[in-house]
Design an enzyme around this catalytic site. Structure first.
Site, PDB file in Angstrom:
ATOM      1  N   CYS A 142       0.826  -1.207   0.000  1.00 42.52           N
ATOM      2  CA  CYS A 142       0.000   0.000   0.000  1.00 42.52           C
ATOM      3  C   CYS A 142       0.862   1.260   0.000  1.00 42.52           C
ATOM      4  O   CYS A 142       0.448   2.303  -0.447  1.00 42.52           O
ATOM      5  CB  CYS A 142      -0.845   0.020   1.267  1.00 42.52           C
ATOM      6  SG  CYS A 142      -2.583  -0.061   0.915  1.00 42.52           S
ATOM      7  N   ASP A 163       2.102   2.488   2.940  1.00 46.36           N
ATOM      8  CA  ASP A 163       1.848   3.169   4.219  1.00 46.36           C
ATOM      9  C   ASP A 163       1.980   2.172   5.365  1.00 46.36           C
ATOM     10  O   ASP A 163       1.215   1.207   5.419  1.00 46.36           O
ATOM     11  CB  ASP A 163       0.403   3.696   4.259  1.00 46.36           C
ATOM     12  CG  ASP A 163       0.318   5.142   3.837  1.00 46.36           C
ATOM     13  OD1 ASP A 163      -0.518   5.450   2.976  1.00 46.36           O
ATOM     14  OD2 ASP A 163       1.092   5.957   4.384  1.00 46.36           O
ATOM     15  N   CYS A 222       3.826   8.799   2.950  1.00 44.52           N
ATOM     16  CA  CYS A 222       3.927  10.111   2.326  1.00 44.52           C
ATOM     17  C   CYS A 222       3.863  11.232   3.366  1.00 44.52           C
ATOM     18  O   CYS A 222       3.795  10.983   4.570  1.00 44.52           O
ATOM     19  CB  CYS A 222       2.805  10.290   1.313  1.00 44.52           C
ATOM     20  SG  CYS A 222       1.176  10.283   2.067  1.00 44.52           S
ATOM     21  N   CYS A 240      -4.968   8.569   5.238  1.00 43.14           N
ATOM     22  CA  CYS A 240      -3.776   8.565   6.098  1.00 43.14           C
ATOM     23  C   CYS A 240      -4.171   8.842   7.547  1.00 43.14           C
ATOM     24  O   CYS A 240      -3.616   8.253   8.477  1.00 43.14           O
ATOM     25  CB  CYS A 240      -2.755   9.605   5.637  1.00 43.14           C
ATOM     26  SG  CYS A 240      -2.081   9.266   4.013  1.00 43.14           S
TER      27      CYS A 240
END
Lengths: 142, 386
Positions: A35, A37, A60, A104
């Site tokens: 993914c 993350d 990110c 996120c």
């Protein structure tokens, strides 16, 4: 209008509470490398208070900023208060996130929950009725 | 230290003084419409004719084979859709590669919805298409093959001459998206044997909004733009005379400077690559030698590309990445995926593309900065074991 708010950029450039807590009694990791993350939260909880909390994140700008902010929002709080943390609260504390980056903040909330679930598991208590189900990141369809 | 270091020349380039000089009169005093009959209009037409001749010379084509467009995307759309439309009664099979720019890829996907069948040729670990795989994919009903000359992400240069030959042996027309190649490496349509070629001004210090499509004489292609009949009825629309003049001037300058400039950029790029390859758990992506002079692309394990780009931006560096988080679609780079790189590490990609104004000092700063930023992000990363 820039991609990220000043607060997001601040938490991304100068993240707070980076690392791993020594003698942690609550550790949770969510997300996966496919993914893009992964967030790991570690805490030392004593007398029901989150005395110390640190994070590590692979992700990110939003991922780093939301996990940093999440640690700030639960540091020094009781476990009950930490359980009430929502991804919206994290996003709001950062003055908002672009729509495609909201996931996120969801991951940051889940990372906190995963750590708290671990806290209960270590004591032999079933975490699910208290913390809820820790779902794997579903931001992508893999 | 407030510094500006532009290392994203594959995305766009600064307008050169020569291009600006060519454009200004057309935007100020020489604003005539080239289709007008009076001398003021015919003067504009002459500018157009000269530009066309300049572009043709740069490609070793005939001026009658050069058509101006609004840029690379339009040229790609026109080539693929135009040939499909013109030859749809002969066949409905199109072949392209898995590493094309979205201007070709999404056009192909659009044609699939219109009833065409598309084969996407795989690439090797360097992003290279093999002529053998093309030969194997060609069918009697294949009407078009489209393979880019050089890849925008990893810089790999395709064996265009062999691919065009294979396409012709199979009875198909051959188009190449040469947007990243023109102005940087020698591109000779006679030597390569291509039937159609796309190029874009802003990739070689020309203006944005101007490009061209080379169409070999007698190649059947339908028009996208109908109207006033400009570009010999092939591409209607009042000509962007300023943009075209700028494009032609920029291309002529790029071709003249090419031998020296490509050697200079290759040396700088190689120094940059050596410096960054010293960072642990780093991969250099794309072909080691068959690649664009200024292109340096890497993957750094255990960190994510958007974070890398943003931290480099804070140091004044302009660069790009193929990470999922940085794309509008939240999908990782289709080029890196097609090259077989593991999904988990594709997120840590960095593309640096050097250009005219970059110096050795820039390369030293890039090496120091990237090394520092990668180390910093790895400290944050739960999957990095220091």
């Amino acid at each position: 209008m820039a991609l990220y708010s000043d607060k997001v950029m601040d938490h991304f450039t100068n993240p707070r509470n980076v690392g791993e807590v020594e003698n942690a009694n609550a550790v949770g990791q969510v997300g996966n490398a496919v993914c893009g993350d992964i967030m790991k939260m570690s805490m030392r909880i004593e007398n029901d208070i989150i005395q110390e909390v640190k994070f590590k994140t692979f992700g990110c700008g939003s991922a780093i900023a939301t996990s940093s902010m999440a640690t700030e929002l639960v540091k020094g709080k009781s476990v009950d208060e930490a359980l009430k943390l929502t991804n919206q609260a994290v996003a709001e504390a950062l003055d908002g996130l672009p729509p495609q980056k909201m996931h996120c903040s969801v991951l940051a909330e889940e990372a906190i929950r995963a750590a708290l679930a671990d806290y209960y598991t270590r004591q032999g208590i079933n975490p699910v009725p208290i913390v809820g189900c820790i779902e794997d990141c579903d931001c992508c369809n893999h | 230290m407030s510094r500006f270091l532009y290392a994203d020349h594959a995305a766009t380039t600064a307008l050169s003084p020569a291009a600006l000089e060519a454009m200004l009169p057309l935007m100020q005093t020489e604003y005539g419409n080239p289709s007008s009959l009076y001398s003021f209009g015919q003067q504009a037409k002459e500018v157009l004719d000269n530009a066309r001749a300049q572009v043709a010379a740069a490609l070793h084509a005939d001026p009658s084979e050069i058509f101006f467009t609004s840029g690379g995307t339009e040229s790609d759309n026109w080539a693929v859709k135009g040939v499909a439309e013109a030859r749809k009664n002969k066949g409905r099979h199109i072949i392209t590669s898995a590493v094309e720019h979205h201007a070709v890829l999404y056009t192909a996907k659009y044609l699939e919805k219109q009833g065409f069948e598309v084969t996407y040729l795989p690439v090797d670990g360097y992003g290279m298409v093999s002529p053998d795989s093309l030969r194997a994919a060609l069918r009697p009903d294949t009407i078009l093959v489209s393979v880019m000359t050089a890849n925008n992400e990893v810089g790999t240069i395709q064996p265009i001459k062999e691919l065009a030959q294979a396409a012709h042996e199979g009875g198909a027309i051959f188009h190449t998206d040469a947007v990243q190649a023109v102005g940087h490496i020698p591109v000779d349509v006679e030597e390569l044997g291509v039937d159609l070629l796309s190029l874009s001004g802003h990739k070689f210090c020309g203006p944005k909004g101007a490009g061209a499509l080379y169409v070999r004489r007698a190649v059947p292609i339908s028009s996208l733009f109908h109207g006033g009949g400009q570009e010999h009825t092939r591409r209607s629309g009042t000509e962007n005379t300023a943009g075209i003049a700028g494009l032609a001037a920029a291309l002529a300058a790029a071709v003249a400077a090419m031998p020296a400039e490509s050697a200079r950029l290759t040396a700088l790029r190689d120094k940059l690559t050596a410096g960054l390859s010293a960072i642990p758990r780093t991969r250099f992506t794309g072909h080691p030698t068959q690649r664009l002079p200024g292109n340096a692309s890497f993957i750094f394990e255990c960190i994510e590309g958007e974070a890398l780009i943003l931290r480099l931006s804070a140091l004044g560096i302009c660069s790009s990445t193929g990470s999922a988080c940085s794309s509008k679609s939240l999908e990782p780079s289709h080029v890196l995926m097609a090259m077989g790189l593991p999904h988990e590490i594709v997120h840590g990609s960095l593309r640096l593309t050097l250009g005219e104004e970059n110096t050795e000092e820039d390369v030293d700063y890039l090496i120091r900065s990237v090394t520092q930023v990668v180390a910093g992000l790895r400290e944050l990363s739960p999957i990095w074991e220091g």
